[in-house]
Design a protein around this motif. Sequence first.
Motif, PDB file in Angstrom:
ATOM      1  N   ILE A 175       0.829  -1.205   0.000  1.00 19.22           N
ATOM      2  CA  ILE A 175       0.000   0.000   0.000  1.00 19.22           C
ATOM      3  C   ILE A 175       0.865   1.257   0.000  1.00 19.22           C
ATOM      4  CG2 ILE A 175      -1.707   1.299   1.326  1.00 19.22           C
ATOM      5  CD1 ILE A 175      -2.827  -1.385   2.282  1.00 19.22           C
ATOM      6  N   ILE A 176       1.919   1.256   0.812  1.00 11.25           N
ATOM      7  CA  ILE A 176       2.807   2.419   0.858  1.00 11.25           C
ATOM      8  C   ILE A 176       3.477   2.626  -0.501  1.00 11.25           C
ATOM      9  CG2 ILE A 176       4.976   3.287   1.843  1.00 11.25           C
ATOM     10  CD1 ILE A 176       4.131   1.934   4.483  1.00 11.25           C
ATOM     11  N   GLY A 177       3.924   1.532  -1.116  1.00 11.15           N
ATOM     12  CA  GLY A 177       4.556   1.652  -2.428  1.00 11.15           C
ATOM     13  C   GLY A 177       3.615   2.217  -3.463  1.00 11.15           C
ATOM     14  N   GLN A 178       2.356   1.746  -3.439  1.00 13.51           N
ATOM     15  CA  GLN A 178       1.374   2.265  -4.387  1.00 13.51           C
ATOM     16  C   GLN A 178       1.081   3.735  -4.118  1.00 13.51           C
ATOM     17  OE1 GLN A 178      -2.961   0.732  -4.794  1.00 13.51           O
ATOM     18  NE2 GLN A 178      -1.789  -0.346  -6.357  1.00 13.51           N
ATOM     19  N   MET A 179       1.009   4.110  -2.852  1.00 16.28           N
ATOM     20  CA  MET A 179       0.740   5.501  -2.492  1.00 16.28           C
ATOM     21  C   MET A 179       1.881   6.420  -2.946  1.00 16.28           C
ATOM     22  SD  MET A 179       0.264   7.148   1.309  1.00 16.28           S
ATOM     23  CE  MET A 179       2.008   6.842   1.681  1.00 16.28           C
ATOM     24  N   LEU A 180       3.116   5.949  -2.784  1.00 18.93           N
ATOM     25  CA  LEU A 180       4.275   6.764  -3.153  1.00 18.93           C
ATOM     26  C   LEU A 180       4.614   6.673  -4.632  1.00 18.93           C
ATOM     27  CD1 LEU A 180       6.670   6.035  -0.131  1.00 18.93           C
ATOM     28  CD2 LEU A 180       5.158   8.008  -0.454  1.00 18.93           C
TER      29      LEU A 180
END
Length: 382
Positions: A83-88
């Motif tokens: 999720i963090i990777g997709q957000m960033l």
Amino acid sequence: MSLLLLGPTDDYLRKVLAVTPAVVVLSEPERLTPWQRSAPCPVHLGNFAQLPELLLQATAIAAATPVRAVLSYTELGVVPAAIIGQMLGVPAPLLEPSVVTRNKLLTRQALLDNDLTRVRFLPLDTAQEGALLHNRWAERQVVKPEDGTGSRDVHVLAPGESVTLHPARRYIIESWLDGKEFSCETFSVKGCHHLLAITEKWLGGDNGLVETGHLIAPGAFDLIPEHWAYLQRCLDAIGLVDGPAHLEFKRDGDSIDIIECHNRPGGDRIWQLVELATGFDMVSAHARLLLDEPVVVEPARRDCAAIKFFEYAPGTVQSVRLPASLPTHVHWFELNLKPDDRIKPLADSFQRHGSLIASAPDTQQLHERLRQVIDHIEVIVV
């Protein structure tokens, strides 16, 4: 630019630091080790269960130190990393396989949708349906939390048996699979799946489901082309494209069927067994892959390696005597027992008290080497 690494063990962190020194750790207080407190990289603490706050924290980290990729090798960290990777907007484990493999009901549904399982299953929400479960099927059934780990709160019920489950928790009920249990360790690059090793599981504990050891040995399981084709279809079904995977399955005669899938290295240090047996470092390779570095999946050898967890009868530890030294073919040794410790019946993986890893050129020598070390350990329980 840095690689943001979620919840690493010391071994995972050391391997990633060897790939790139630009690492930022985001972990939880209970996961942080003494060595990590002084590791040569920034360390931030959060709560993986509180996702909104964790995302806010990751955003602040990225604002202070631009993030090039996000990665986690641990079960509870993979979904937040995705999720963090997709957000960033940076490389990270893909969200679909991360969520599907973390939830056992979604895994089973993905397999069923692709005609890849013969297991009968259904969900159970104890908050709505009650915590007392009675097996009304005409076959054995396995009951386990949808998001469970380490065989905790897993029950096998014969027809007519009942069990009281944890209230307000979601479970999955599955029909029992006959056969011997194995796992398949793979590494994928751009949708091309590579077989690394087949791992034989040694099971024990009170319910016969706790993993008491793992063995990688050429010839221990003959993976015929039809089996490998089936396992690759399972990887496609869960949406795995890049990186490591760990698929647990049972073999009954000539047929195999999936128990669980994971888009990460297998637990219990199976990654180390793979490296000892094949020479391929799946942990470092995943970091390099996310950093857009070339990765060639070519196992260099076919040796034997195993991890054996120590098993002792329930009671109170009176004394512990360890070997004065360990031979070079022992690559890991840990025994977490001391006088006055209480040993409980082995109900899940979290109650194990230590293990050792050894390697050898063949299975006979491997079993001898494991036995030689175990014979020099004395744990008196009364």
